[in-house]
Design an enzyme around this catalytic site. Structure first.
Site, short mmCIF file in Angstrom:
data_model
loop_
_atom_site.label_atom_id
_atom_site.label_comp_id
_atom_site.label_asym_id
_atom_site.label_seq_id
_atom_site.Cartn_x
_atom_site.Cartn_y
_atom_site.Cartn_z
N CYS A 72 14.58 -63.99 22.99
CA CYS A 72 13.50 -64.29 22.05
C CYS A 72 13.74 -63.71 20.66
O CYS A 72 13.06 -64.09 19.72
CB CYS A 72 12.18 -63.77 22.61
SG CYS A 72 11.71 -64.51 24.20
N HIS B 223 20.83 -52.96 18.94
CA HIS B 223 21.34 -53.46 20.22
C HIS B 223 21.48 -52.29 21.19
O HIS B 223 22.19 -51.33 20.92
CB HIS B 223 22.71 -54.13 20.01
CG HIS B 223 23.03 -55.18 21.04
ND1 HIS B 223 23.00 -54.92 22.38
CD2 HIS B 223 23.37 -56.48 20.91
CE1 HIS B 223 23.33 -56.03 23.04
NE2 HIS B 223 23.55 -56.99 22.18
N HIS C 273 1.12 -57.01 6.62
CA HIS C 273 1.04 -57.97 7.73
C HIS C 273 2.16 -57.69 8.73
O HIS C 273 3.28 -57.36 8.35
CB HIS C 273 1.13 -59.41 7.21
CG HIS C 273 0.19 -59.71 6.09
ND1 HIS C 273 -1.15 -59.98 6.30
CD2 HIS C 273 0.39 -59.77 4.75
CE1 HIS C 273 -1.73 -60.20 5.14
NE2 HIS C 273 -0.83 -60.08 4.18
N HIS D 19 6.50 -60.39 18.08
CA HIS D 19 6.78 -61.45 19.04
C HIS D 19 5.74 -61.50 20.15
O HIS D 19 5.48 -60.50 20.83
CB HIS D 19 8.17 -61.27 19.64
CG HIS D 19 8.45 -62.17 20.80
ND1 HIS D 19 8.33 -63.54 20.72
CD2 HIS D 19 8.82 -61.91 22.08
CE1 HIS D 19 8.62 -64.08 21.89
NE2 HIS D 19 8.92 -63.11 22.73
N ASN E 174 4.02 -68.23 24.77
CA ASN E 174 5.28 -67.64 24.32
C ASN E 174 6.27 -68.78 24.06
O ASN E 174 6.82 -69.36 24.99
CB ASN E 174 5.82 -66.69 25.39
CG ASN E 174 7.10 -65.99 24.97
OD1 ASN E 174 7.72 -66.35 23.97
ND2 ASN E 174 7.52 -65.01 25.75
#
Length: 510
Positions: free
Chosen positions: A245, A324, A408, A412, A445
């Site tokens: 995602c 990562h 703002h 996700h 989603n």
């Protein structure tokens, strides 16, 4: 504090901004002034933030005044004496001139190009694809792929998922032709809207990035776009797969890096994930959860490095930070596509996913913080770190107030639990999480494209003002946490905008 009928102050716990509760009690025989009533602590904190953030000006202004005072005493004769040694020294004059020209040239060559987000478009499927929770469960029953126990489990997950009754879903089908059909419908629909909004000609697009994690056909999806829109032959095209995602922000970062070396061009970024081929039909509950969360959707974004696009662009890209955590085995395996005992392919979600996401978020904002936080917050974080590491004091680490850095937040919409954890960890308000929660409720989603539905929500509400800073954060398999910072270049007038929320924005929030 409250005052009783005798005029004395009663004891009451007062909640401070740091989350610590302090009880204050005054002696009833001494009418001392109440500090908490006379001076509001939030004003003290705002004053501290203003003082520290503008400290450089408080130091520079007196220095400028002192220098100006001394310069006011300089006469023309002093300048003449200063110029005297250079007047007849040709070599020194040429050397100084060449040095300043070199510095100017080096600055112009090495400074990064500004990257603008001209506009974006989110795909809104037709009413024939609208799917309530009951409709979705009926589709699953008709497919004949699930037993009653699995159907009951999915129904329970759906009720707690945060999804509303108007999400969009296609008929589950593992057929490659149907999967390609859905992908093309979403991709072409989003791009058509974007081209209509911007008026950009397809021949002017020099960079194309398409991301789709689980559906990677041959020819690639980027080749499908090139063929459909007849893009030019020397276009730099990329298809990103298997990145989860967070691939949408990875695509934006890749396009941004390419725009730094490709002059005077546009970059088209497309994010989507088809539902048709990805329905899991086995009995593994950790894999069945993905059936309940993901829905149809996609987005197309147009970026530019042309100076002439500054005036018509919505946003400017300021920072991009990628983290990562794939070196850690638990992080690597928390979202994993695999076969179950019956050799049916699905994506397994680990119970550790919320904790892993928290660790990835911590690593990401630790890198992002020094780039965006005001000096006051950085100073408090440094003091907290020194007190804990150097002086070995038992204190909680200071959590910076990211609300001072951004107006703002687009987080996700992966699920209700993730959003609740983000609200707590970043100490955000319900107002800040409203775009994410409403996107999860209305569209579900939609994987890497959900961030753009959230930004479109803020635009439709008329919240975006010139100079506002927007933070987008996404999580993905691997495990990755990526963030991008934008600054609004103008006020986004909702009356002039056309996005998926326009016709129904008055119904939200719910």
């Amino acid at each position: 504090m409250a005052e009783n009928q005798n005029g004395y102050h009663e004891r009451k716990s007062t909640s401070l901004s740091s989350g610590i509760f302090i009880g204050v009690e005054l002696d009833s025989t001494r009418r001392l002034p109440n500090f908490l009533l006379s001076v509001r602590l939030k004003h003290v904190k705002l004053g501290y933030c203003y003082l520290i953030s503008n400290l450089r000006y408080l130091i520079v202004v007196p220095l400028v005044g002192v220098v100006s005072f001394h310069l006011s005493t300089v006469t023309i004769k002093d300048f003449d004496l200063l110029w005297g040694p250079f007047r007849f020294n040709f070599v020194a004059t040429v050397f100084c001139s060449a040095f300043f020209v070199f510095l100017g040239t080096l600055y112009c060559v090495t400074r990064p190009r500004k990257v603008y987000l001209v506009n974006f478009a989110c795909y809104k499927p037709g009413p024939e694809f609208m799917c309530s929770r009951e409709d979705y469960m009926e589709k699953c029953r008709r497919s004949g792929k699930f037993n009653e126990q699995n159907l009951a489990f999915m129904e329970k997950i759906l009720e707690r998922s945060g999804l509303g009754q108007k999400t969009y879903a296609a008929e589950p089908n593992a057929c490659l032709a149907e999967a390609r059909k859905e992908a093309e419908m979403v991709i072409f629909g989003a791009i058509d809207q974007l081209l209509a909004k911007t008026g950009v000609k397809t021949k002017d697009i020099g960079i194309l990035v398409v991301n789709c994690s689980l559906f990677c056909p041959t020819p690639s999806l980027s080749a499908t776009v090139v063929n459909h829109y007849k893009l030019r032959g020397n276009i730099l095209s990329y298809t990103l797969g298997g990145m989860g995602c967070s691939a949408g922000l990875i695509s934006i970062d890749l396009a941004k890096q390419l725009l730094q070396v490709q002059g005077n061009t546009y970059a088209l970024v497309v994010s989507m994930e088809p539902m048709t081929p990805n329905l899991y039909s086995g009995n593994n509950e950790s894999m069945l959860m993905t059936n309940c969360l993901f829905r149809m959707g996609g987005a197309a974004i147009l970026l530019s490095n042309k100076t002439s696009d500054h005036g018509r662009s919505k946003y400017q890209l300021i920072h991009s930070v990628r983290t990562h955590k794939g070196a850690d085995d638990k992080s690597y395996g928390c979202i994993f596509q695999q076969e179950d005992e019956e050799k049916k392919v699905g994506v397994a979600l680990s119970r550790d996913i919320v904790g892993v996401a928290g660790e990835a978020l911590k690593a990401n904002i630790t890198t992002l913080g020094p780039l965006v936080l005001p000096a006051s917050e950085q100073f408090m974080f440094l003091v907290s770190l020194l007190a804990k590491k150097v002086f070995d004091l038992e204190i909680k680490p200071y959590i910076p107030n990211f609300k001072l850095a951004f107006e703002h937040f687009c987080i996700h919409a992966g699920g209700k639990a993730v959003l609740n954890a983000m609200e707590k960890n970043l100490e955000l308000t319900q107002w800040h999480l409203e775009p994410s929660r409403m996107t999860l409720h209305r569209f579900g989603n939609t994987s890497s494209s959900s961030l753009w539905y959230e930004l479109a929500y803020s635009e439709a509400k008329g919240r975006i003002r010139k100079g506002d800073r927007i933070l987008q954060i996404a999580f993905g398999s691997g495990f990755k946490c990526n963030s991008i910072v934008y600054r609004a270049l103008r006020f986004i007038d909702p009356a002039k905008e056309k996005n998926p929320w326009t016709d129904e924005i008055d119904e939200f929030p719910v």
